[in-house]
Motif scaffolding. Structure first.
Motif, PDB file in Angstrom:
ATOM      1  N   LYS A  38      -1.290  -5.201 -68.120  1.00 13.65           N
ATOM      2  CA  LYS A  38      -1.349  -5.800 -66.741  1.00 13.65           C
ATOM      3  C   LYS A  38      -0.406  -5.188 -65.278  1.00 13.65           C
ATOM      4  N   GLY A  39      -0.651  -5.877 -64.278  1.00 13.58           N
ATOM      5  CA  GLY A  39      -0.281  -5.413 -63.482  1.00 13.58           C
ATOM      6  C   GLY A  39       1.322  -6.718 -62.670  1.00 13.58           C
ATOM      7  N   ALA A  40       1.137  -7.175 -61.010  1.00 12.25           N
ATOM      8  CA  ALA A  40       2.217  -7.890 -60.897  1.00 12.25           C
ATOM      9  C   ALA A  40       0.941  -8.958 -61.184  1.00 12.25           C
ATOM     10  N   MET A  41       0.137  -8.021 -59.976  1.00 11.74           N
ATOM     11  CA  MET A  41      -1.354  -9.665 -60.002  1.00 11.74           C
ATOM     12  C   MET A  41      -1.804  -9.690 -61.815  1.00 11.74           C
ATOM     13  N   CYS A  65       0.464 -10.569 -50.739  1.00 10.87           N
ATOM     14  CA  CYS A  65       1.011 -11.636 -51.640  1.00 10.87           C
ATOM     15  C   CYS A  65       2.186 -12.305 -51.110  1.00 10.87           C
ATOM     16  N   GLY A  66       2.592 -10.945 -51.041  1.00 10.22           N
ATOM     17  CA  GLY A  66       5.042 -11.595 -51.183  1.00 10.22           C
ATOM     18  C   GLY A  66       5.158 -11.490 -51.830  1.00 10.22           C
ATOM     19  N   MET A  67       4.912 -11.713 -52.417  1.00  6.50           N
ATOM     20  CA  MET A  67       5.935 -11.392 -53.925  1.00  6.50           C
ATOM     21  C   MET A  67       6.685  -9.725 -54.275  1.00  6.50           C
ATOM     22  N   VAL A  68       7.758 -10.057 -54.350  1.00  6.38           N
ATOM     23  CA  VAL A  68       8.811  -9.133 -54.532  1.00  6.38           C
ATOM     24  C   VAL A  68       8.283  -7.653 -55.314  1.00  6.38           C
ATOM     25  N   ILE A  69       8.127  -6.928 -55.047  1.00 11.65           N
ATOM     26  CA  ILE A  69       7.259  -5.634 -55.368  1.00 11.65           C
ATOM     27  C   ILE A  69       8.181  -5.625 -56.696  1.00 11.65           C
ATOM     28  N   ALA A  70       9.318  -4.340 -57.188  1.00 10.40           N
ATOM     29  CA  ALA A  70       9.963  -4.224 -58.161  1.00 10.40           C
ATOM     30  C   ALA A  70      10.178  -4.750 -58.979  1.00 10.40           C
ATOM     31  N   ARG A 129       3.396   0.216 -45.300  1.00 14.19           N
ATOM     32  CA  ARG A 129       2.886  -1.242 -45.630  1.00 14.19           C
ATOM     33  C   ARG A 129       2.946  -0.672 -47.683  1.00 14.19           C
ATOM     34  N   LYS A 130       4.036  -1.549 -48.782  1.00 13.66           N
ATOM     35  CA  LYS A 130       4.253  -1.073 -49.368  1.00 13.66           C
ATOM     36  C   LYS A 130       3.228  -2.742 -50.073  1.00 13.66           C
ATOM     37  N   PHE A 131       2.507  -2.728 -51.861  1.00 17.50           N
ATOM     38  CA  PHE A 131       2.491  -2.889 -52.556  1.00 17.50           C
ATOM     39  C   PHE A 131       2.853  -2.969 -53.466  1.00 17.50           C
ATOM     40  N   CYS A 132       2.386  -4.756 -54.149  1.00 20.08           N
ATOM     41  CA  CYS A 132       2.493  -4.693 -55.653  1.00 20.08           C
ATOM     42  C   CYS A 132       2.133  -4.341 -56.976  1.00 20.08           C
ATOM     43  N   SER A 133       1.146  -3.881 -56.423  1.00 20.04           N
ATOM     44  CA  SER A 133      -0.094  -3.396 -57.101  1.00 20.04           C
ATOM     45  C   SER A 133      -0.927  -2.050 -56.658  1.00 20.04           C
ATOM     46  N   THR A 134      -1.274  -1.398 -57.128  1.00 24.14           N
ATOM     47  CA  THR A 134      -2.389  -0.624 -56.691  1.00 24.14           C
ATOM     48  C   THR A 134      -3.619  -1.674 -55.999  1.00 24.14           C
ATOM     49  N   ARG A 135      -3.914  -2.583 -57.201  1.00 21.18           N
ATOM     50  CA  ARG A 135      -4.840  -3.411 -56.795  1.00 21.18           C
ATOM     51  C   ARG A 135      -4.894  -4.586 -55.900  1.00 21.18           C
ATOM     52  N   ASP A 136      -4.230  -4.439 -55.178  1.00 18.80           N
ATOM     53  CA  ASP A 136      -3.467  -5.550 -54.110  1.00 18.80           C
ATOM     54  C   ASP A 136      -3.659  -4.504 -52.696  1.00 18.80           C
ATOM     55  N   SER A 180      14.888  -2.208 -54.055  1.00 20.83           N
ATOM     56  CA  SER A 180      14.736  -3.615 -54.689  1.00 20.83           C
ATOM     57  C   SER A 180      14.105  -5.046 -54.106  1.00 20.83           C
ATOM     58  N   GLY A 181      14.076  -5.488 -52.472  1.00 25.34           N
ATOM     59  CA  GLY A 181      14.240  -6.308 -52.471  1.00 25.34           C
ATOM     60  C   GLY A 181      12.431  -6.753 -51.165  1.00 25.34           C
ATOM     61  N   ASP A 182      12.123  -5.395 -51.204  1.00 28.81           N
ATOM     62  CA  ASP A 182      10.600  -4.862 -50.773  1.00 28.81           C
ATOM     63  C   ASP A 182       9.563  -6.061 -51.490  1.00 28.81           C
ATOM     64  N   GLU A 183       8.474  -6.814 -50.390  1.00 29.88           N
ATOM     65  CA  GLU A 183       7.692  -8.013 -50.854  1.00 29.88           C
ATOM     66  C   GLU A 183       6.593  -6.796 -50.914  1.00 29.88           C
ATOM     67  N   CYS A 184       5.494  -6.956 -51.688  1.00 28.81           N
ATOM     68  CA  CYS A 184       4.108  -7.249 -51.031  1.00 28.81           C
ATOM     69  C   CYS A 184       3.985  -6.928 -49.781  1.00 28.81           C
ATOM     70  N   HIS A 185       3.201  -6.369 -49.294  1.00 30.98           N
ATOM     71  CA  HIS A 185       1.962  -6.945 -47.776  1.00 30.98           C
ATOM     72  C   HIS A 185       1.127  -8.272 -47.892  1.00 30.98           C
TER      73      HIS A 185
END
Length: 179
Positions: free
Chosen positions: A128-131, A48-53, A71-78, A41-46
């Protein structure tokens, strides 16, 4: 000058042999594949730094380096933006994305992560995804094609994804934000 006795020679030889064996065993264990790990729940995108979940759409993760750092990412695009950087590609081992044919768009399940290199992606859909614009990811090509009939876009395989494709989506999104 020190003269090595046969006993010392054997001891040194055994030590060197043991050391070399230990190194090669370590190398062998590092060849094993990494399996996807849960996005906490607290993981951040490598990238952009946003909280992924906190965001909808497929997410991704990749393992890199000899020690298999994830490394975890908030979107497939990132994820793909990171992977496509020339300095990151050679260091990347496994890459995983959500299979959106088996996951809810608003909260994809980490139980349904698939190998991104074998996945099918949809670029330019209305979803749309995270970004903003993102790449919808699927294990099967027919699932990606069904998604396109509903939400538009183009079906691509992993190796067809380029920075131009990723940037086109964000340029379109940026353009609509100015009006």
């Amino acid at each position: 000058m020190q003269i090595l006795t046969p006993f010392k020679t054997i001891t040194v030889s055994l030590f060197v042999l043991f050391f070399l064996t230990a190194c090669s065993n370590e190398e062998a264990t590092e060849q094993t594949n990494n399996t996807p790990v849960a996005i906490e729940s607290g993981d951040e995108c490598h990238l952009c730094g946003m909280v992924i979940a906190e965001f909808p759409g497929p997410k991704g993760e990749l393992f890199e380096g000899r020690k298999s750092h994830v490394r975890k990412f908030c979107s497939t695009r990132d994820l793909m933006s990171w992977y496509l950087q020339p300095e990151n590609r050679p260091n990347t081992k496994e890459i995983y994305v959500h299979d959106m044919s088996r996951s809810d768009w608003n909260s994809p399940s980490d139980e349904h992560m698939i190998n991104a290199r074998e996945a099918w992606f949809v670029a330019g859909s209305s979803m749309k995804g995270a970004m903003g614009p993102t790449l919808a990811s699927f294990a099967q090509k027919d699932a990606a094609e069904k998604f396109v009939t509903k939400h538009g876009g183009t079906v691509l395989e992993f190796k067809a994804i380029t920075m131009e494709i990723l940037n086109t989506g964000s340029a379109m999104n940026m353009g609509s934000m100015h009006h």
